[in-house]
Write a protein that holds these residues in place. Sequence first.
Motif, PDB file in Angstrom:
ATOM      1  N   TYR A 198       4.033   2.947  -5.650  1.00 49.03           N
ATOM      2  CA  TYR A 198       2.602   2.653  -5.672  1.00 49.03           C
ATOM      3  C   TYR A 198       1.931   3.306  -4.477  1.00 49.03           C
ATOM      4  CZ  TYR A 198       3.614  -0.888  -2.123  1.00 49.03           C
ATOM      5  OH  TYR A 198       4.025  -1.516  -0.986  1.00 49.03           O
ATOM      6  N   SER A 199       0.632   3.380  -4.551  1.00 50.84           N
ATOM      7  CA  SER A 199      -0.182   3.858  -3.444  1.00 50.84           C
ATOM      8  C   SER A 199      -1.466   3.047  -3.476  1.00 50.84           C
ATOM      9  CB  SER A 199      -0.472   5.352  -3.610  1.00 50.84           C
ATOM     10  OG  SER A 199      -1.131   5.859  -2.474  1.00 50.84           O
ATOM     11  N   MET A 200      -2.168   3.038  -2.373  1.00 50.25           N
ATOM     12  CA  MET A 200      -3.452   2.332  -2.317  1.00 50.25           C
ATOM     13  C   MET A 200      -4.503   3.237  -1.703  1.00 50.25           C
ATOM     14  SD  MET A 200      -2.570  -1.571  -1.306  1.00 50.25           S
ATOM     15  CE  MET A 200      -0.925  -1.512  -0.638  1.00 50.25           C
ATOM     16  N   ILE A 201      -5.704   3.116  -2.243  1.00 51.27           N
ATOM     17  CA  ILE A 201      -6.863   3.835  -1.726  1.00 51.27           C
ATOM     18  C   ILE A 201      -7.938   2.800  -1.465  1.00 51.27           C
ATOM     19  CG2 ILE A 201      -8.683   5.509  -2.263  1.00 51.27           C
ATOM     20  CD1 ILE A 201      -6.730   6.844  -4.200  1.00 51.27           C
ATOM     21  N   LYS A 234      -9.257 -10.596  -5.498  1.00 55.47           N
ATOM     22  CA  LYS A 234     -10.384 -10.507  -6.430  1.00 55.47           C
ATOM     23  C   LYS A 234     -11.303  -9.380  -5.969  1.00 55.47           C
ATOM     24  CE  LYS A 234     -10.354 -15.110  -8.227  1.00 55.47           C
ATOM     25  NZ  LYS A 234     -11.042 -16.329  -8.555  1.00 55.47           N
ATOM     26  N   GLY A 235     -11.781  -8.607  -6.925  1.00 59.03           N
ATOM     27  CA  GLY A 235     -12.619  -7.460  -6.629  1.00 59.03           C
ATOM     28  C   GLY A 235     -11.837  -6.167  -6.501  1.00 59.03           C
ATOM     29  N   ASP A 236     -10.508  -6.266  -6.321  1.00 61.60           N
ATOM     30  CA  ASP A 236      -9.675  -5.073  -6.244  1.00 61.60           C
ATOM     31  C   ASP A 236      -9.408  -4.533  -7.650  1.00 61.60           C
ATOM     32  OD1 ASP A 236      -9.538  -5.208  -3.478  1.00 61.60           O
ATOM     33  OD2 ASP A 236      -7.575  -6.185  -3.451  1.00 61.60           O
ATOM     34  N   VAL A 237      -8.809  -3.345  -7.697  1.00 59.39           N
ATOM     35  CA  VAL A 237      -8.601  -2.655  -8.969  1.00 59.39           C
ATOM     36  C   VAL A 237      -7.134  -2.258  -9.100  1.00 59.39           C
ATOM     37  CG1 VAL A 237      -9.371  -0.757 -10.444  1.00 59.39           C
ATOM     38  CG2 VAL A 237     -10.950  -1.711  -8.744  1.00 59.39           C
ATOM     39  N   LEU A 238      -6.517  -2.681 -10.191  1.00 57.57           N
ATOM     40  CA  LEU A 238      -5.170  -2.235 -10.551  1.00 57.57           C
ATOM     41  C   LEU A 238      -5.346  -1.063 -11.515  1.00 57.57           C
ATOM     42  CD1 LEU A 238      -2.048  -2.507 -10.801  1.00 57.57           C
ATOM     43  CD2 LEU A 238      -2.488  -4.072 -12.716  1.00 57.57           C
ATOM     44  N   ARG A 240     -13.224  -1.875  -1.554  1.00 53.80           N
ATOM     45  CA  ARG A 240     -12.219  -2.535  -2.402  1.00 53.80           C
ATOM     46  C   ARG A 240     -10.964  -1.683  -2.435  1.00 53.80           C
ATOM     47  NH1 ARG A 240     -14.729  -4.481  -6.733  1.00 53.80           N
ATOM     48  NH2 ARG A 240     -16.759  -3.906  -5.990  1.00 53.80           N
ATOM     49  N   ARG A 241      -9.886  -2.333  -2.755  1.00 59.84           N
ATOM     50  CA  ARG A 241      -8.594  -1.654  -2.816  1.00 59.84           C
ATOM     51  C   ARG A 241      -8.345  -1.167  -4.245  1.00 59.84           C
ATOM     52  NH1 ARG A 241      -3.863  -5.327  -0.601  1.00 59.84           N
ATOM     53  NH2 ARG A 241      -5.433  -6.734  -1.382  1.00 59.84           N
ATOM     54  N   LEU A 242      -7.953   0.094  -4.369  1.00 62.10           N
ATOM     55  CA  LEU A 242      -7.466   0.638  -5.637  1.00 62.10           C
ATOM     56  C   LEU A 242      -5.948   0.685  -5.524  1.00 62.10           C
ATOM     57  CD1 LEU A 242      -9.841   3.728  -6.152  1.00 62.10           C
ATOM     58  CD2 LEU A 242     -10.241   1.335  -6.790  1.00 62.10           C
ATOM     59  N   PHE A 243      -5.276  -0.120  -6.309  1.00 63.25           N
ATOM     60  CA  PHE A 243      -3.817  -0.170  -6.311  1.00 63.25           C
ATOM     61  C   PHE A 243      -3.335   0.736  -7.439  1.00 63.25           C
ATOM     62  CE2 PHE A 243       0.412  -1.656  -7.174  1.00 63.25           C
ATOM     63  CZ  PHE A 243       0.903  -2.105  -5.950  1.00 63.25           C
ATOM     64  N   LEU A 244      -2.698   1.842  -7.078  1.00 66.96           N
ATOM     65  CA  LEU A 244      -2.245   2.855  -8.027  1.00 66.96           C
ATOM     66  C   LEU A 244      -0.757   2.687  -8.277  1.00 66.96           C
ATOM     67  CD1 LEU A 244      -3.847   5.892  -6.143  1.00 66.96           C
ATOM     68  CD2 LEU A 244      -4.940   4.445  -7.878  1.00 66.96           C
ATOM     69  N   THR A 245      -0.372   2.593  -9.527  1.00 66.98           N
ATOM     70  CA  THR A 245       1.036   2.445  -9.872  1.00 66.98           C
ATOM     71  C   THR A 245       1.260   2.969 -11.275  1.00 66.98           C
ATOM     72  OG1 THR A 245       2.905   0.903  -9.761  1.00 66.98           O
ATOM     73  CG2 THR A 245       0.853   0.079 -10.754  1.00 66.98           C
ATOM     74  N   HIS A 246       2.504   3.115 -11.661  1.00 66.99           N
ATOM     75  CA  HIS A 246       2.778   3.621 -13.007  1.00 66.99           C
ATOM     76  C   HIS A 246       2.652   2.520 -14.066  1.00 66.99           C
ATOM     77  CE1 HIS A 246       4.162   6.116 -16.218  1.00 66.99           C
ATOM     78  NE2 HIS A 246       5.202   5.330 -16.447  1.00 66.99           N
ATOM     79  N   GLY A 247       3.119   1.349 -13.769  1.00 65.32           N
ATOM     80  CA  GLY A 247       3.011   0.256 -14.735  1.00 65.32           C
ATOM     81  C   GLY A 247       4.338  -0.310 -15.190  1.00 65.32           C
TER      82      GLY A 247
END
Length: 181
Positions: free
Chosen positions: A90-93, A118-122, A98-105
């Motif tokens: 994963y990575s975060m931006i 709350k308010g962050d983005v998966l 707000r935090r964008l949590f980037l992952t494959h799934g």
Amino acid sequence: MKLFFISDIHGSIYYLNKAMEQCKKEEPDYIIILGDELYHGPRNPIPKEYNPEAVANLLNIYKDKIIAIRGNCDSEVDQMVLKYPIMSDYSMILYNGRRLFLTHGHIYNEENLPNISKGDVLIYGHIHVPVAKEQEGIFIINPGSITLPKENTPHCYAVLEEDIFRIKTLDGDTYKEISIA
């Protein structure tokens, strides 16, 4: 800042070329790849114009603009030919507070949320189905697959600009969108 998201290329130079045509039109600041770049995987059919070497060569042109994470079909041998890091799960931006949590799934997804607020983005790939929704205050985004879409959905990518996620077809038409403001 404008971000361009693709997932699940699975070694298809045909669909990557189509996605990169849209990327040039979108003119993003960064390209986010949510895993499964080169290999089609044992559960998937061999995609149209399967050519992992050509995919790697094309992606390497954009190495300075790519933020990528590892998919379940990515391996250390893939990292040997790609000129940007892909081995993180994963990575975060940070984006507009707000935090964008980037992952494959395949590890973190909407059924197994990471530790985000709350308010962050998966944002994840893996399921090959476009998703744009809010669930208990967390935004859930999946751009779908550019190569092997499932559940009769189109080949898609996503763009984040000015707090709007737009999931678009490879023709550039908006398929789904959601505001994260």
